[in-house]
Scaffold this motif. Structure first.
Motif, PDB file in Angstrom:
ATOM      1  N   UNK A  46       0.827  -1.205   0.000  1.00  0.00           N
ATOM      2  CA  UNK A  46       0.000   0.000   0.000  1.00  0.00           C
ATOM      3  C   UNK A  46       0.866   1.261   0.000  1.00  0.00           C
ATOM      4  N   UNK A  47       1.823   1.340   0.923  1.00  0.00           N
ATOM      5  CA  UNK A  47       2.689   2.522   0.980  1.00  0.00           C
ATOM      6  C   UNK A  47       3.573   2.596  -0.266  1.00  0.00           C
ATOM      7  N   UNK A  48       4.126   1.456  -0.687  1.00  0.00           N
ATOM      8  CA  UNK A  48       5.007   1.448  -1.860  1.00  0.00           C
ATOM      9  C   UNK A  48       4.253   1.894  -3.108  1.00  0.00           C
ATOM     10  N   UNK A  49       3.006   1.467  -3.252  1.00  0.00           N
ATOM     11  CA  UNK A  49       2.200   1.846  -4.410  1.00  0.00           C
ATOM     12  C   UNK A  49       1.953   3.351  -4.416  1.00  0.00           C
ATOM     13  N   UNK A  50       1.685   3.931  -3.251  1.00  0.00           N
ATOM     14  CA  UNK A  50       1.449   5.365  -3.160  1.00  0.00           C
ATOM     15  C   UNK A  50       2.715   6.148  -3.507  1.00  0.00           C
ATOM     16  N   UNK A  79      14.894   2.586  -8.362  1.00  0.00           N
ATOM     17  CA  UNK A  79      14.059   1.865  -7.403  1.00  0.00           C
ATOM     18  C   UNK A  79      14.062   2.583  -6.063  1.00  0.00           C
ATOM     19  N   UNK A  80      12.949   2.476  -5.339  1.00  0.00           N
ATOM     20  CA  UNK A  80      12.825   3.053  -4.006  1.00  0.00           C
ATOM     21  C   UNK A  80      12.644   1.925  -3.002  1.00  0.00           C
ATOM     22  N   UNK A  81      13.455   1.962  -1.950  1.00  0.00           N
ATOM     23  CA  UNK A  81      13.319   1.001  -0.859  1.00  0.00           C
ATOM     24  C   UNK A  81      12.748   1.720   0.352  1.00  0.00           C
ATOM     25  N   UNK A  82      11.799   1.078   1.023  1.00  0.00           N
ATOM     26  CA  UNK A  82      11.196   1.636   2.224  1.00  0.00           C
ATOM     27  C   UNK A  82      11.865   1.051   3.456  1.00  0.00           C
ATOM     28  N   UNK A  83      12.136   1.901   4.431  1.00  0.00           N
ATOM     29  CA  UNK A  83      12.724   1.460   5.690  1.00  0.00           C
ATOM     30  C   UNK A  83      11.722   1.606   6.823  1.00  0.00           C
ATOM     31  N   UNK A  84      11.560   0.541   7.608  1.00  0.00           N
ATOM     32  CA  UNK A  84      10.629   0.582   8.740  1.00  0.00           C
ATOM     33  C   UNK A  84      11.319   1.312   9.895  1.00  0.00           C
ATOM     34  N   UNK A  85      11.371   2.629   9.776  1.00  0.00           N
ATOM     35  CA  UNK A  85      12.139   3.446  10.706  1.00  0.00           C
ATOM     36  C   UNK A  85      11.362   4.722  10.993  1.00  0.00           C
ATOM     37  N   UNK A  86      11.311   5.111  12.270  1.00  0.00           N
ATOM     38  CA  UNK A  86      10.520   6.280  12.643  1.00  0.00           C
ATOM     39  C   UNK A  86      11.245   7.596  12.383  1.00  0.00           C
ATOM     40  N   UNK A  87      12.548   7.546  12.086  1.00  0.00           N
ATOM     41  CA  UNK A  87      13.269   8.785  11.833  1.00  0.00           C
ATOM     42  C   UNK A  87      12.852   9.384  10.498  1.00  0.00           C
ATOM     43  N   UNK A  99      16.371   5.539  -0.760  1.00  0.00           N
ATOM     44  CA  UNK A  99      15.813   4.990   0.467  1.00  0.00           C
ATOM     45  C   UNK A  99      14.878   6.010   1.088  1.00  0.00           C
ATOM     46  N   UNK A 100      13.720   5.562   1.547  1.00  0.00           N
ATOM     47  CA  UNK A 100      12.756   6.448   2.193  1.00  0.00           C
ATOM     48  C   UNK A 100      12.291   5.776   3.479  1.00  0.00           C
ATOM     49  N   UNK A 101      12.441   6.481   4.599  1.00  0.00           N
ATOM     50  CA  UNK A 101      11.969   5.945   5.866  1.00  0.00           C
ATOM     51  C   UNK A 101      10.475   6.188   6.021  1.00  0.00           C
ATOM     52  N   UNK A 102       9.797   5.248   6.660  1.00  0.00           N
ATOM     53  CA  UNK A 102       8.375   5.429   6.938  1.00  0.00           C
ATOM     54  C   UNK A 102       8.149   6.669   7.798  1.00  0.00           C
ATOM     55  N   UNK A 266      -2.488   7.178   4.116  1.00  0.00           N
ATOM     56  CA  UNK A 266      -1.190   6.538   3.853  1.00  0.00           C
ATOM     57  C   UNK A 266      -0.177   6.957   4.910  1.00  0.00           C
ATOM     58  N   UNK A 267      -0.187   8.245   5.276  1.00  0.00           N
ATOM     59  CA  UNK A 267       0.729   8.719   6.315  1.00  0.00           C
ATOM     60  C   UNK A 267       0.438   8.022   7.646  1.00  0.00           C
ATOM     61  N   UNK A 268      -0.848   7.833   7.941  1.00  0.00           N
ATOM     62  CA  UNK A 268      -1.225   7.128   9.174  1.00  0.00           C
ATOM     63  C   UNK A 268      -0.721   5.690   9.137  1.00  0.00           C
ATOM     64  N   UNK A 269      -0.846   5.050   7.994  1.00  0.00           N
ATOM     65  CA  UNK A 269      -0.354   3.673   7.854  1.00  0.00           C
ATOM     66  C   UNK A 269       1.158   3.613   8.081  1.00  0.00           C
ATOM     67  N   UNK A 270       1.876   4.580   7.504  1.00  0.00           N
ATOM     68  CA  UNK A 270       3.331   4.608   7.671  1.00  0.00           C
ATOM     69  C   UNK A 270       3.702   4.749   9.145  1.00  0.00           C
ATOM     70  N   UNK A 271       2.961   5.576   9.861  1.00  0.00           N
ATOM     71  CA  UNK A 271       3.275   5.772  11.288  1.00  0.00           C
ATOM     72  C   UNK A 271       3.058   4.481  12.081  1.00  0.00           C
ATOM     73  N   UNK A 272       1.991   3.749  11.758  1.00  0.00           N
ATOM     74  CA  UNK A 272       1.710   2.493  12.479  1.00  0.00           C
ATOM     75  C   UNK A 272       2.753   1.434  12.128  1.00  0.00           C
ATOM     76  N   UNK A 273       3.092   1.324  10.853  1.00  0.00           N
ATOM     77  CA  UNK A 273       4.029   0.289  10.423  1.00  0.00           C
ATOM     78  C   UNK A 273       5.458   0.556  10.891  1.00  0.00           C
TER      79      UNK A 273
END
Length: 485
Positions: A46-50, A79-87, A99-102, A266-273
């Motif tokens: 979901x986040x990657x698609x957005x 390519x974009x990689x997502x990082x499960x990171x709050x920073x 690289x893009x952090x959540x 989507x932003x809310x989803x990123x914060x939870x994940x």
């Protein structure tokens, strides 16, 4: 993302003063293979698609404006990689990787603000800023090349990690070289800004993002805004962006563009994940029950309900997750983009609760289903013991997206469930190849080759021939990797 110490395996540059596009791509591939193994790497459809919805128009605009050359377009990964990171961070890597952090996605208020960050990072790549930095480093000492890149990644995760990664006097030298020069930053601003309108985004997003960074800069830096360390904000950069906004376009300098319900969700989803912790999840679950909630703007309510429903599901409270998801579904019913996300969330909640049939019932089939629908629907079909119904869509997808490791792995599970062991092994191998783990891919292809040699009714000779061809290709890539060391 955590940084894996792969300095010893980075390709050397020799005595050349310029890094070729091929060498930069190989360096990027090496680094990215380590990041794919990082426990913080996350492929959330979901986040990657957005993010891709924003990224692809920027790439098209860069090509149309002549910023992205045909050579770079062909040779680099993009390519974009997502990082499960709050920073709050995003960073460009060699070879066209970003690289893009959540944490960043979770704080940007509009898609235009997110587009401004991606456009800026894209421009660092198209202008070969990374190559120029690496070239400067390689002139000083070859050892600094790998340390610079890996040190930059470590700093993106933890401000003190760079000092831990390298020792002695090199630490200070690398720290001084992590940042792009002021001229490079201004160039990335200018070119990135020029991509916004042609790509369909409001250029004001650049200014409102700068203002957000400036506000964060005034606060004590606790490490949650590493983007400010790698991309230091200056008054000159802010003034330059503000001066580019035509008079009358915004009611005030840097006025933010409107937040959509889709973006807020989507932003809310990123914060939870981003794994904020149980206490924070519980706070989000309680938010829609607070006084004054109904008086908040619709996007804010949509985001709060989305976060509460997803957080409830993660805490295994299916009943509350369903209740809140229904409220969300009713709230955004008139907004097609937001309603799509709400329906996907309902399906995700049902699947997590173990009800595959309910998950399937909440998802429209549609011939033009996007990647989030494909992945979630496949997971539900596999759980419902209906793998045959998933296979055709998966095969169609990998035919046009051969680097999608997640979908290859789902296809492997689908074939395995149908007793097609040889096809399953080949799909597993392709998943490894998509993540640049050529050794693992060779291992799986050889297992398939051995199975084909043993023969039997399950062996498809066309599939066996494909495995032979792909094995030779992977062995060649593996030899190239070994030679680069």
């Amino acid at each position: 993302m955590h940084t894996v110490n792969a300095q010893s395996s980075l390709p050397t540059l020799g005595d050349t003063s310029d890094l070729t596009t091929s060498a930069e791509r190989r360096l990027g591939d090496r680094i990215i293979r380590e990041l794919y193994r990082d426990p913080d790497y996350v492929d959330d459809p979901v986040v990657a698609d957005y993010v891709q919805e924003i990224w692809q128009p920027l790439l098209i605009a860069a090509k149309a404006r002549g910023e992205l050359s045909a050579e770079l377009d062909e040779r680099f990964a993009w390519e974009i990689l997502l990082g499960r990171d709050r920073t709050v961070n995003a960073f460009a890597l060699p070879g066209g990787y970003l690289g893009v952090h959540l944490g960043l996605i979770g704080v940007v208020a509009t898609r235009d603000e997110l587009a401004s960050v991606l456009a800026h990072e894209l421009s660092h790549v198209t202008q070969r800023h990374i190559s120029r930095l690496i070239t400067q480093q390689s002139k000083q000492t070859p050892l600094l090349l790998g340390a610079m890149v890996l040190g930059a990644l470590a700093a993106s995760k933890n401000p003190g990690a760079t000092q831990a990664l390298v020792v002695g006097g090199q630490a200070l030298a690398i720290q001084n070289q992590l940042n792009f020069s002021r001229d490079m930053e201004r160039e990335a601003d200018r070119i990135g800004y020029g991509l916004m309108a042609p790509a369909g985004f409001a250029p004001q997003g650049f200014v409102s993002m700068f203002e957000k960074l400036q506000q964060a800069n005034r606060l004590n830096d606790n490490g949650s805004w590493p983007y400010l360390r790698s991309h230091p904000l200056t008054t000159e950069r802010m003034a330059d962006m503000q001066s580019r906004i035509p008079p009358g376009v915004a009611s005030a300098p840097g006025a933010p563009t409107q937040t959509s319900s889709e973006h807020a969700m989507v932003a809310a989803r990123a914060r939870v994940l981003a794994n904020p912790g149980v206490d924070t999840l519980r706070q989000w679950i309680a938010e829609p029950k607070g006084s004054g909630f109904q008086s908040q703007p619709l996007p804010r309510r949509a985001a709060a309900l989305y976060a509460a429903a997803l957080a409830s599901s993660q805490l295994h409270d299916a009943a509350n997750a369903r209740l809140v998801a229904r409220q969300l579904d009713d709230l955004v019913r008139q907004d097609p983009a937001a309603h799509r996300l709400a329906r996907l969330l309902v399906a995700e909640i049902e699947l997590a609760a173990g009800d595959a049939s309910a998950a399937l019932a909440s998802m429209p089939e549609g011939k033009n289903a996007r990647r989030p629908e494909l992945v979630l629907r496949t997971q539900a079909l596999l759980r419902a013991n209906r793998p045959v119904d998933a296979t055709q869509a998966l095969q169609t997808w990998v035919a046009t997206h051969p680097k999608d490791a997640t979908v290859w792995q789902l296809l492997a599970s689908s074939w395995q469930a149908q007793g097609q062991a040889l096809r399953a092994i080949r799909a597993e191998a392709e998943a490894q190849a998509a993540r640049y783990d050529y050794a693992a891919a060779v291992d799986r292809f050889k297992a398939g080759q051995e199975m084909a040699r043993r023969g039997g009714p399950a062996v498809d000779h066309i599939e066996a021939s494909i495995i032979d061809t792909r094995l030779r290709a992977m062995e060649s890539l593996l030899r190239e990797q070994a030679a680069e060391r």
